[in-house]
Design a protein around this motif. Structure first.
Motif, short mmCIF file in Angstrom:
data_model
loop_
_atom_site.label_atom_id
_atom_site.label_comp_id
_atom_site.label_asym_id
_atom_site.label_seq_id
_atom_site.Cartn_x
_atom_site.Cartn_y
_atom_site.Cartn_z
N GLY A 15 19.81 6.27 5.24
CA GLY A 15 20.24 7.64 5.13
C GLY A 15 19.19 8.59 4.59
O GLY A 15 19.39 9.81 4.61
N GLY A 16 18.10 8.04 4.13
CA GLY A 16 17.04 8.85 3.57
C GLY A 16 16.13 9.44 4.62
O GLY A 16 16.32 9.26 5.82
N SER A 17 15.09 10.13 4.14
CA SER A 17 14.18 10.84 5.03
C SER A 17 12.73 10.55 4.67
O SER A 17 12.40 10.27 3.51
N LEU A 18 11.88 10.64 5.65
CA LEU A 18 10.44 10.56 5.48
C LEU A 18 9.78 11.47 6.50
O LEU A 18 10.33 11.71 7.57
N ARG A 19 8.61 11.95 6.15
CA ARG A 19 7.79 12.66 7.12
C ARG A 19 6.44 11.98 7.24
O ARG A 19 5.69 11.89 6.26
N LEU A 20 6.14 11.52 8.43
CA LEU A 20 4.86 10.91 8.71
C LEU A 20 3.89 11.96 9.22
O LEU A 20 4.28 12.89 9.93
N SER A 21 2.64 11.79 8.86
CA SER A 21 1.59 12.68 9.34
C SER A 21 0.51 11.86 10.02
O SER A 21 0.24 10.73 9.63
N CYS A 22 -0.10 12.46 11.00
CA CYS A 22 -1.22 11.85 11.70
C CYS A 22 -2.30 12.90 11.81
O CYS A 22 -2.13 13.90 12.52
N ALA A 23 -3.38 12.68 11.11
CA ALA A 23 -4.49 13.62 11.10
C ALA A 23 -5.57 13.16 12.07
O ALA A 23 -6.02 12.01 12.01
N GLY A 24 -5.96 14.05 12.95
CA GLY A 24 -6.97 13.74 13.93
C GLY A 24 -8.25 14.50 13.69
O GLY A 24 -8.25 15.57 13.08
#
Length: 119
Positions: A15-24
């Motif tokens: 039920g939780g949240s995460l935000r993934l990032s991908c730096a190019g």
């Protein structure tokens, strides 16, 4: 040539949240379609979300309504915002960039970031 580095993974409760990032890196980032794949232990790598250079998006059916892919070309970054995470979302998440010109295909992968959804 594009170099990709993922971040933002971790342990979260159902039920939780995460935000993934991908730096190019690279000055051609904006022309690439950007993708998030994931691979769980013992399972095939699967496409989770995709965003084209023009902004069109695609989502795996099981994540529709829960995940949102976006990109900020000024920062050479693509994001995967994940809500209402479920145990079955547990996997290593990989950022991918692809683009083809004429008969030449370009594809790049990040190293992956672990997402674990557990109580």
């Amino acid at each position: 040539q594009v170099q990709l580095v993922e971040s933002g993974g971790g342990l979260v409760q159902p039920g939780g949240s995460l935000r993934l990032s991908c730096a190019g890196s690279g000055n051609t980032f904006s022309i690439y379609a950007m993708n998030w794949y994931r691979q769980a232990p013992g399972k095939q790598r699967e496409l989770v979300a995709r965003i084209l250079s023009g902004g069109s998006t695609y989502y795996k059916d099981s994540v529709k309504g829960r995940f949102t892919i976006s990109r900020d070309n000024t920062k050479n970054t693509v994001y995967l915002q994940m809500y209402d995470l479920k145990p079955e979302d547990t996997a290593v998440y990989y950022c991918n960039a692809d683009h083809s010109i004429m008969s030449v295909e370009y594809e790049y992968w990040g190293q992956g970031t672990q997402v674990t959804v557990s109580s």
